[in-house]
Design a protein around this motif. Structure first.
Motif, PDB file in Angstrom:
ATOM      1  N   ASN A   1       0.831  -1.197   0.000  1.00 11.87           N
ATOM      2  CA  ASN A   1       0.000   0.000   0.000  1.00 11.87           C
ATOM      3  C   ASN A   1       0.865   1.246   0.000  1.00 11.87           C
ATOM      4  N   ALA A   2       0.299   2.337  -0.508  1.00  9.79           N
ATOM      5  CA  ALA A   2       0.943   3.650  -0.447  1.00  9.79           C
ATOM      6  C   ALA A   2      -0.082   4.634   0.100  1.00  9.79           C
TER       7      ALA A   2
ATOM      8  N   GLY B   1      -3.762   2.799  -8.161  1.00 12.00           N
ATOM      9  CA  GLY B   1      -2.538   2.044  -7.926  1.00 12.00           C
ATOM     10  C   GLY B   1      -1.329   2.702  -8.545  1.00 12.00           C
ATOM     11  N   LEU B   2      -0.170   2.195  -8.174  1.00 17.24           N
ATOM     12  CA  LEU B   2       1.109   2.654  -8.714  1.00 17.24           C
ATOM     13  C   LEU B   2       1.894   1.446  -9.195  1.00 17.24           C
TER      14      LEU B   2
ATOM     15  N   LEU C   1      -3.101   2.439  -3.519  1.00 11.44           N
ATOM     16  CA  LEU C   1      -3.153   3.653  -2.712  1.00 11.44           C
ATOM     17  C   LEU C   1      -4.311   3.573  -1.719  1.00 11.44           C
ATOM     18  N   THR C   2      -4.056   4.029  -0.497  1.00 14.40           N
ATOM     19  CA  THR C   2      -5.102   4.047   0.521  1.00 14.40           C
ATOM     20  C   THR C   2      -5.294   5.459   1.052  1.00 14.40           C
TER      21      THR C   2
ATOM     22  N   PRO D   1      -8.975   1.566   0.533  1.00 15.67           N
ATOM     23  CA  PRO D   1      -8.396   1.858  -0.778  1.00 15.67           C
ATOM     24  C   PRO D   1      -9.006   3.112  -1.391  1.00 15.67           C
ATOM     25  N   VAL D   2      -8.208   3.807  -2.187  1.00 11.03           N
ATOM     26  CA  VAL D   2      -8.709   4.938  -2.964  1.00 11.03           C
ATOM     27  C   VAL D   2      -9.482   4.380  -4.153  1.00 11.03           C
TER      28      VAL D   2
END
Length: 254
Positions: A81-82, A140-141, A159-160, A175-176
């Motif tokens: 996660n980021a 996401g990345l 991404l969160t 999560p985003v």
């Protein structure tokens, strides 16, 4: 955080919803765990201007982000996660935020409510899915890590952001979610800088997800059936000694 999720729709549905190119058949996956391959959607930069071909394509990456500057992944933390609040400026994610934003399609995700030890309650797993069903796209990345011998591994993270009021009683992060009308803007790393898409990295509406209590079978990565999402009745929690910690299936990928 987001440490487990599922993707159970057909490739045909996914192609239609996300507007991606040809997609090979794949099985329904009910318990996707870190270090496993995950499907992500990227902008197709090879598409010629004015072409009628889809603007996006799907690729497989390892769930566990490894920045390109890392020398030895075995000595680097597993970044599944980021945090949306810091990803733009954090060294690990800065380049990917600018150049390699992706969508992570999912049918929903799992989260655990973990009470304090003093409460005497046990952890409870929840299956959290869109209230109206269908596919949801997480922000996401992606990063490609290259070893000294020239081999490459595509890696990714979800991404969160802070949980909304509906999810907060279970966990403080979620999560985003990128809405369909924002897919193109999120994936456009040519004209949309990170600050231009910062407004997309916010909690989704409170009524978007529904949380269903499920059994602790989801704790084990070897359990992969549809029964993982069956609702259970939440009864009086057992003593803390019976509490189980999820097995995240941190298998070696390198």
């Amino acid at each position: 955080m987001c440490g487990r999720y599922a993707l159970t729709v057909s490739p045909e549905e996914l192609k239609e919803i996300l507007g991606i190119m040809d997609l090979d058949d794949f099985p329904a996956r009910y318990n996707i765990a870190p270090t496993q391959p995950i499907l992500v959607v990227v902008s197709d930069e090879t598409r010629e201007k004015g072409s009628n071909l889809p603007e996006r394509r799907a690729v497989l990456v390892r769930w566990g982000f490894t920045p390109g500057w890392v020398k030895d992944p075995k000595q680097f933390p597993l970044l599944i996660n980021a945090r949306a609040e810091t990803a733009i400026g954090k060294a690990s994610f800065r380049a990917a935020m600018r150049h390699r934003r992706v969508l992570v399609p999912a049918s929903g995700f799992y989260e655990w409510h973990r009470p304090s030890k003093e409460s005497g309650e046990r952890s409870q797993a929840y299956w959290i899915k869109p209230r109206r069903g269908g596919v949801v796209a997480f922000a996401g990345l992606m990063e490609t890590w290259s070893s000294a011998d020239g081999s490459e591994v595509d890696t990714g993270a979800i991404l969160t952001t802070a949980a909304n009021a509906a999810i907060a009683p279970i966990h403080d992060r979620m999560p985003v979610v990128i809405k369909p009308e924002d897919f193109s803007r999120w994936l456009d790393c040519k004209t949309q800088e990170p600050r231009d898409v910062a407004d997309l990295m916010r909690p989704v509406e409170e009524d978007f997800f529904e949380a269903i209590p499920v059994s602790d079978k989801v704790n084990k990565v070897t359990n992969m059936g549809a029964d993982l999402q069956e609702r259970v009745i939440v009864e009086k929690p057992p003593s803390p000694s019976e509490k189980k910690k999820p097995d995240d299936g941190q298998l070696s990928f390198f």
